[in-house]
Design a protein around this motif. Structure first.
Motif, PDB file in Angstrom:
ATOM      1  N   ALA A   1      -6.060  -4.407   5.705  1.00 40.96           N
ATOM      2  CA  ALA A   1      -5.219  -3.242   5.424  1.00 40.96           C
ATOM      3  C   ALA A   1      -3.791  -3.486   5.918  1.00 40.96           C
ATOM      4  CB  ALA A   1      -5.810  -2.002   6.097  1.00 40.96           C
ATOM      5  N   GLU A   2      -3.683  -4.067   7.128  1.00 42.73           N
ATOM      6  CA  GLU A   2      -2.345  -4.366   7.653  1.00 42.73           C
ATOM      7  C   GLU A   2      -1.612  -5.371   6.791  1.00 42.73           C
ATOM      8  OE1 GLU A   2      -2.745  -6.028  11.460  1.00 42.73           O
ATOM      9  OE2 GLU A   2      -3.633  -4.210  12.283  1.00 42.73           O
TER      10      GLU A   2
ATOM     11  N   ARG B   1      -1.949  -5.966   3.737  1.00 44.59           N
ATOM     12  CA  ARG B   1      -1.519  -5.328   2.506  1.00 44.59           C
ATOM     13  C   ARG B   1      -0.170  -4.652   2.700  1.00 44.59           C
ATOM     14  NH1 ARG B   1      -2.892  -3.212  -2.250  1.00 44.59           N
ATOM     15  NH2 ARG B   1      -2.014  -1.142  -2.456  1.00 44.59           N
ATOM     16  N   ARG B   2      -0.032  -3.973   3.826  1.00 49.78           N
ATOM     17  CA  ARG B   2       1.217  -3.285   4.119  1.00 49.78           C
ATOM     18  C   ARG B   2       2.369  -4.293   4.234  1.00 49.78           C
ATOM     19  NH1 ARG B   2       2.860  -1.579   8.966  1.00 49.78           N
ATOM     20  NH2 ARG B   2       0.889  -2.090   9.958  1.00 49.78           N
ATOM     21  N   HIS B   3       2.115  -5.376   4.958  1.00 53.20           N
ATOM     22  CA  HIS B   3       3.183  -6.357   5.158  1.00 53.20           C
ATOM     23  C   HIS B   3       3.549  -7.047   3.855  1.00 53.20           C
ATOM     24  CE1 HIS B   3       3.474  -5.941   9.441  1.00 53.20           C
ATOM     25  NE2 HIS B   3       2.161  -6.069   9.580  1.00 53.20           N
TER      26      HIS B   3
ATOM     27  N   ALA C   1       3.343  -5.789   0.918  1.00 60.40           N
ATOM     28  CA  ALA C   1       4.069  -4.841   0.086  1.00 60.40           C
ATOM     29  C   ALA C   1       5.547  -4.814   0.476  1.00 60.40           C
ATOM     30  CB  ALA C   1       3.455  -3.448   0.228  1.00 60.40           C
ATOM     31  N   GLU C   2       5.824  -5.005   1.754  1.00 60.91           N
ATOM     32  CA  GLU C   2       7.213  -4.972   2.218  1.00 60.91           C
ATOM     33  C   GLU C   2       7.946  -6.275   1.969  1.00 60.91           C
ATOM     34  OE1 GLU C   2       7.074  -4.089   6.372  1.00 60.91           O
ATOM     35  OE2 GLU C   2       6.120  -2.148   6.010  1.00 60.91           O
TER      36      GLU C   2
ATOM     37  N   GLY D   1      -3.349   5.074   5.573  1.00 63.59           N
ATOM     38  CA  GLY D   1      -3.316   3.819   4.833  1.00 63.59           C
ATOM     39  C   GLY D   1      -4.244   3.917   3.646  1.00 63.59           C
TER      40      GLY D   1
ATOM     41  N   THR E   1      -6.349   1.359   0.624  1.00 65.22           N
ATOM     42  CA  THR E   1      -6.704   0.011   0.155  1.00 65.22           C
ATOM     43  C   THR E   1      -7.539   0.138  -1.111  1.00 65.22           C
ATOM     44  OG1 THR E   1      -7.031  -0.465   2.500  1.00 65.22           O
ATOM     45  CG2 THR E   1      -7.640  -2.193   0.949  1.00 65.22           C
TER      46      THR E   1
ATOM     47  N   CYS F   1      -9.070   5.578   1.447  1.00 65.05           N
ATOM     48  CA  CYS F   1      -7.945   6.196   2.133  1.00 65.05           C
ATOM     49  C   CYS F   1      -8.314   6.449   3.591  1.00 65.05           C
ATOM     50  CB  CYS F   1      -7.590   7.535   1.482  1.00 65.05           C
ATOM     51  SG  CYS F   1      -7.260   7.378  -0.272  1.00 65.05           S
TER      52      CYS F   1
ATOM     53  N   PRO G   1       1.673   6.666   2.079  1.00 65.81           N
ATOM     54  CA  PRO G   1       1.378   6.811   3.512  1.00 65.81           C
ATOM     55  C   PRO G   1       2.259   7.885   4.136  1.00 65.81           C
ATOM     56  CG  PRO G   1       1.422   4.509   2.934  1.00 65.81           C
ATOM     57  CD  PRO G   1       1.831   5.253   1.706  1.00 65.81           C
TER      58      PRO G   1
END
Ligand SMILES: Nc1ncnc2c1ncn2[C@@H]1O[C@H](COP(=O)(O)OP(=O)(O)OP(=O)(O)O)[C@@H](O)[C@H]1O
Ligand SMILES: Nc1ncnc2c1ncn2[C@@H]1O[C@H](COP(=O)(O)OP(=O)(O)OP(=O)(O)O)[C@@H](O)[C@H]1O
Ligand SMILES: [Mg+2]
Ligand SMILES: [Mg+2]
Lengths: 352, 261, 246, 261, 352
Positions: A178-179, A181-183, A185-186, E300, E302, E310, E334
């Motif tokens: 999940a993390e 994915r966030r990184h 995306a950025e 978050g 996924t 979620c 988010p």
């Protein structure tokens, strides 16, 4: 399009010949079984392995930079890269902060400034306060986050990830995925992610390339690949039964014998895909609406949460998910003969 | 512990240790301890330690790169190079000393040039001692470090390259720290061999108290006139090197943590 | 010395009869290698049943070996000190005899590039000079010579044996070395020798002895006789040694 | 390849190789080649190869178990043991020879017993050559093999134990085959050191042609009268050992496949 | 009961203290996160590590054999064991056949007989014809099968498996897991399986022991553990949200604040478990039957196949699975605030 790569390279008995293009901000997943050549492609993109042919080039404002072709081979340290390796490969003799600062130091940033930037990245990946530890004092998930920070701190144009989650335990994998994915995306550059886990590819990638035996066998969005697998490998990964055949209107004659009724008419060579949860099993030939009814034999059964996954053999080889109760009531043992039925509307069909 | 291993191990240790014990027992300590206080002994010991340490330093500077080339480069003929580097081990040290004269002596290929251009002579100086010891001891370092480099995980070097490090930076900041224990082990072998060096030193550097007379030379001379003094001198040399090795191990090797010890 | 004490054998050392058998083991100083090998061959030629083997090494190593019970018949030392080690241990059969003498000579590289003329040049600090260490016989002799000549020596190295000093002259790495006349002779063609009068103040004796545990005493006696015979002395003289003056 | 590594590597190789080249150039081949055909040379060479090989074999039998104890056992005092095993490297070989007399000579601790009970004398025999060479060369083997054992994956030994293998079987059938390349490297070092051994041999075994005169001893004798012959003899020794090393590498080390070569 | 083990052992900072009993023919899975001490327990059972306390004993006809207690420590080679290691650890210098024959040879079987038996086992695990290969010439799945054959060939009383599937790619894992299940079913002795993958434990084990930080935190059949997790670790693994609280009839007051209505009355300390697919999300407070409606924030998201998982924060932290379409329609990013609702009848409640 930002990264354009045609990679041709021989590794022992395997000839890898793969074409990839990745746009800025896009995450491309390279999915494939062990030994398919995924890591080999990644090593070529990183410059760690000189290809035997092909061309690797990166678009830049006002032109392109060629990294590999018949004349050129730019060494890895001159490519604006970040790589996350499978075993994270954090330097054991450096602290976590110094690991993350390494890429800045090699690019001439002064020690204090590099450590400050590294500290900020550690905060971003949730490792604030652990900068003074040695990599061996981190858990698997923490190490993987540190490796990500190390790869990203130099603001690379291209990010390469080789099985970034496979060394983690199931629980940690959920969190780190999940993390990540966030990184991703950025991240503004191109990303190539190598994995043999379809869940990683589905969760993280904008586009998937499936590589088997060194060649691309399928390409598309994660949803397309999951819905319409083109090889048995992908089909099993996403939990579908894949049956190649010839379309004749609303029936398909399978290459292995057997006939399947389908909802939408199709002509010519097609794939038929059946989801296990749509397959129903009966002790005797059922009467009723489903047009698809086949005699099958139970080959194997594996409990799976509250359901049992049954591998079925016969003219139409299938996988069926039935509830544990139903399985017990049917009194199934390996070798039992049963009837399998699927509604025509539940069967997907798409050209080969 | 299995007897088929323990018995030969005990035999082997006895074989290596008994002669040393023999020396210890035989040495007429009470007569000879005063002799040890003589300034010549201290001088020879200091010179031995200094020159062996310098020889080890030179071997590190020249030998570690050779080991790296042997272990990491793709040059053809590396196996010939490796054999050639091993071969000086076989050369009788006296012949090694003669060979050094042929290169660095007043009449030697390089030495003549140094002598005529800069009025530099190498033989009969402490420099010559260091050179002779380096020539004899460096192969041990090279072979040990090459082994350590081969055993090290080269993927860390890949990781460094992708972080912008060229091969030299990678070597300095990643490879070398990773193989530090192997380099240390090689340096110990090299140092011990240099400390015991006799033949090449006496041939190439000569024997002059204070500038070129190391402990083994002093021992050899003492053997001619007073064998028991020679034994005591050898034991002093052994004692000092044993103490140094144990000290180093605790201080330096200990840190990187060998897997079992 | 000069003659055998128990004159049991005929002169000229030809070991008449040729009846010696077995093996004769001679421990001899390394500087005697060529002469003694030659004499051994002669003895074997006269006694077809006899095998002569040599153990050439430094005199001190040989003395250590003899005291450690080495199976030797004859010990020939390059100096009295090491012979004394053997006699003190009661291992010599009778008194040792001196069979040769050696005097010091100056060895210079061919062509004498530094123009060394005599012992006085050893006081020249600008020359590169090799002298034996005082612990070994040639070094002790050198000290006597320097004292007699009133020279304060300025050597660059105190060699642990003559041979090492000679090697440095042969290679042209020292301008002069103080060695034995026999060494100069053996390196003829590669070094030049300069004799000097003060050498007579430090004559070095080569003693030889039969050992009390000799496995082959007859052959040992025959070898001693051969060394003392005219033929033996001639061979030694050819090699640069002197016959014992007395 | 980075210059800061390549330049010292080249310097180092030059430093090790130039003296050998000097010897090669200086040797008066045409005059001396006939001498090489002399039976004594062949005898000395055969004896050298034989005794160095036997010394290596003995070192393997005694030294590998010592290395195993150092690397795998949990005995206290292992670091002292390791230092003691290293220390004979420092002992001047001549003193080593004297020390061997103290143990194995006719008056020695063990030797006296052998002599009185079995009428056995060790010094001055080929056995003595092998013993002297083993004493000097075994430490190199021990230190190399210990390094290889530490680097080897001990989990394979766990696996063998769970399959019913006791520690001896495990050692024989799993550990030893796994560390074979390291043992081979150690054996090469040991063999080369034994082949070049001079001081301990001439002291403890004497210098008898045919039984104890090895090549380094023959070189020493040749140095007395004919230094150039000595150089040629040394080069013969170098050539033979170089050939042996290259042959072995291809035949034996090559099989286990070093990672890069 | 056949194996009874109480293992007490200190490893660095971790004190392991675990009680296990395994009956003949039973497969016990030890499940837990990285570093929980699973492998440590296995090493003690194998005799590779002497415990600091406790007792390990095996029932045999007519009594028991003590393997470890205060006085006794039977070395591994005297225990009738088979172990399958995580990285398979096939001996690289032996052929596959010789690897499998190894355990017979150490027990005194002659070479020819041992190789014949080994060959028969290779047939059984589907490696017929590969016996002459070196382990490095096998794929991951083949190597794992060979390791299993090697462990079973000596007819052990106790079979220990440490993460037998974790080195395999997703596809191979499916196949090998099914095979392993078949072999374990046929195996008459006790089996202890260590894993951090709940799917392995569910598919292969008769009973599961969950170990965290060196102690057993839960024990039961795979179905019980999956339905009623007792720690957050297990709950996340099986995909449930776990909320501890105090039962007050048909409502539970959560320890973290917030109130949940439940279907069955409960009193005292309880766990509440919510399945993600039963959680519905609304842009505004919904009117209707569900008694549980909470304001939450999206932490978050996924994608997961055709649904999006979620993570929701707030008084009642939850995980919700919604379809991709619904997710898009809600316009969630988010930080968005939404309303979550769950039917009281869908909430499981059980005593702590
Ligand atoms: N250094 C090498 N030399 C020769 N062949 C190699 C080398 N490294 C890998 N190979 C072979 O190349 C093929 C592709 O390997 P690669 O590592 O790219 O596969 P992969 O798809 O990454 O597999 P995995 O999922 O196991 O990581 C394999 O058959 C492998 O055995
Ligand atoms: N040889 C050792 N000495 C000291 N501590 C150790 C040793 N081996 C492991 N440990 C520590 O013991 C703890 C338990 O390790 P163990 O290998 O049993 O965990 P695990 O549950 O098997 O984890 P994983 O899922 O990562 O295999 C860990 O904290 C580990 O760091
Ligand atoms: Mg890979
Ligand atoms: Mg584990």
């Amino acid at each position: 399009m930002s990264l354009r790569a045609h990679v041709v390279v021989r590794r022992g008995a395997l000839l890898v010949d793969v074409d990839l293009t990745v746009a800025d901000g896009e995450v491309l997943a390279v999915l494939g079984p062990n030994g398919a050549g995924k890591s080999t492609v990644l090593r070529v993109l990183a410059g760690l392995l000189a290809p035997d042919g092909g061309r690797v080039a990166l678009d830049v404002p006002g032109g392109e930079v060629v990294w590999d072709d018949d004349e050129v081979h730019v060494p890895p340290h001159q490519r604006p890269l970040g790589v996350v390796f499978q075993d994270h490969l954090l330097f054991p003799h450096l602290s976590v902060t110094d690991n993350v600062a390494f890429g800045l130091r090699t690019r001439g940033v002064r020690r204090a400034a590099a450590r400050t930037t590294a500290g900020a990245w550690l905060d971003r990946v949730g490792l604030a306060g652990l900068g003074d530890r040695r990599p061996t004092q981190l858990s698997g998930g923490q190490a993987q986050r540190a490796a990500l920070a190390r790869a990203l701190v130099g603001e690379p144009r291209l990010l390469l990830l080789d099985e970034p989650l496979s060394a983690l335990d199931a629980r940690t994998r959920l969190t780190v995925r999940a993390e990540l994915r966030r990184h991703l995306a950025e991240f503004a550059g191109c990303t190539v992610l190598v994995s043999h886990d379809p869940v990683d590819a589905m969760a993280l990638a904008d586009r998937v390339v499936v590589v088997e035996d060194g060649v691309v066998v399928q390409e598309g969005t994660p949803a397309e690949v999951a819905r319409m697998p083109r090889t048995d490998y992908v089909a099993r990964l996403v939990g579908l039964s894949l049956l190649p055949g010839q379309g004749r209107g609303t029936t398909v004659v399978l290459d292995g014998g057997g006939v399947v009724a389908v909802g939408e008419p199709a002509e010519g060579p097609v794939f038929v895909a059946v989801r296990p949860e749509t397959v129903a099993l009966y002790p005797a030939r059922p009467e009723g609406s489903p047009r698809n009814v086949w005699p099958v034999r139970l080959v194997g059964a594996t409990p799976h949460g509250s359901t049992v996954r049954c591998d079925l053999g016969g003219e139409v080889p299938l996988t069926a998910d039935v509830t544990a109760t139903a399985f017990a009531e049917l009194g199934l043992v390996p070798g039992s003969s049963v009837w399998a039925s699927v509604k025509a509307s539940e069967v997907a069909v798409y050209p080969r | 512990m299995p007897a088929p291993l323990l018995v030969p191990a005990l035999l082997g240790v006895a074989f290596l240790v008994l002669p040393l014990v023999g020396l210890l027992v035989r040495a007429p300590w009470s007569d000879l301890l005063p002799q040890l206080a003589e300034p010549q002994v201290g001088q020879a010991l200091r010179l031995s330690l200094l020159s062996a340490t310098l020889a080890t330093a030179v071997s590190l500077v020249l030998g570690v790169p050779i080991a790296w080339v042997l272990a990491r480069s793709t040059l053809p003929g590396r196996s010939v190079l490796r054999a050639i580097v091993t071969v000086p081990l076989v050369l009788p040290p006296v012949v090694g000393g003669v060979a050094l004269f042929l290169v660095l002596g007043r009449q030697g290929i390089v030495g003549r040039f140094l002598y005529e251009q800069f009025d530099l002579t190498i033989p009969f100086t402490t420099t010559a001692v260091v050179i002779a010891e380096t020539f004899v001891a460096m192969p041990f370092l090279v072979i040990s470090v090459e082994g350590a480099l081969r055993a090290a995980d080269a993927r860390f070097e890949d990781a460094a390259a992708t972080l912008g490090a060229d091969r030299w930076t990678t070597f300095r900041r990643v490879t070398l720290p990773l193989v530090a224990p192997g380099v240390a082990a090689g340096a110990v072998l090299c140092w011990a061999r240099a400390l015991g060096e006799f033949g090449a030193t006496i041939t190439f550097a000569g024997n002059f108290p204070g500038t070129t007379q190391t402990m083994p030379l002093a021992v050899y001379l003492a053997l001619q006139s007073n064998p028991e003094a020679a034994i005591v001198l050898s034991l002093v040399l052994l004692g000092v090197s044993l103490a140094t090795l144990l000290l180093l191990r605790d201080r330096w090797l200990g840190r990187s943590g060998s897997p079992v010890a | 010395g000069g003659s055998t004490t128990d004159a049991a054998s005929p002169a000229d050392g030809t070991a008449a009869g040729g009846g010696l058998t077995g093996t004769l083991t001679v421990f001899a100083a390394a500087s005697l290698t060529d002469v003694f090998t030659d004499l051994g061959d002669r003895l074997m030629a006269d006694n077809p049943g006899l095998t002569v083997t040599f153990n050439f090494a430094g005199s001190s190593a040989l003395a250590t070996q003899v005291t450690q019970g080495a199976p030797a018949d004859v010990f020939a030392s390059a100096n009295q000190t090491q012979m004394t080690v053997v006699t003190d241990a009661g291992l010599a059969d009778g008194d040792p005899t001196v069979f040769a003498e050696n005097v010091l000579a100056i060895a210079v590289p061919e062509g004498n590039p530094a123009d060394v003329t005599g012992i006085a040049d050893f006081g020249d600090a600008d020359l590169t000079l090799a002298v034996c260490a005082p612990d070994v016989p040639c070094g002790a002799a050198a000290e006597q010579v320097f004292e007699a000549a009133g020279v304060t020596a300025q050597p660059d190295t105190l060699e642990e044996d003559v041979r090492a000093a000679l090697t440095k002259v042969e290679l042209g790495e020292v301008d002069a070395a103080l060695v034995y006349a026999s060494d100069v002779q053996s390196a003829a063609g590669r070094v030049e020798g300069i004799a000097f009068p003060e050498a007579e103040d430090a004559v070095n004796d080569y003693p030889i002895a039969q050992l009390s545990d000799a496995p082959n005493p007859e052959a040992a006696r025959a070898f001693l006789d051969l060394v003392g015979s005219d033929a033996g002395q001639q061979a030694l003289t050819d090699a640069g040694f002197r016959s014992p003056s007395n």
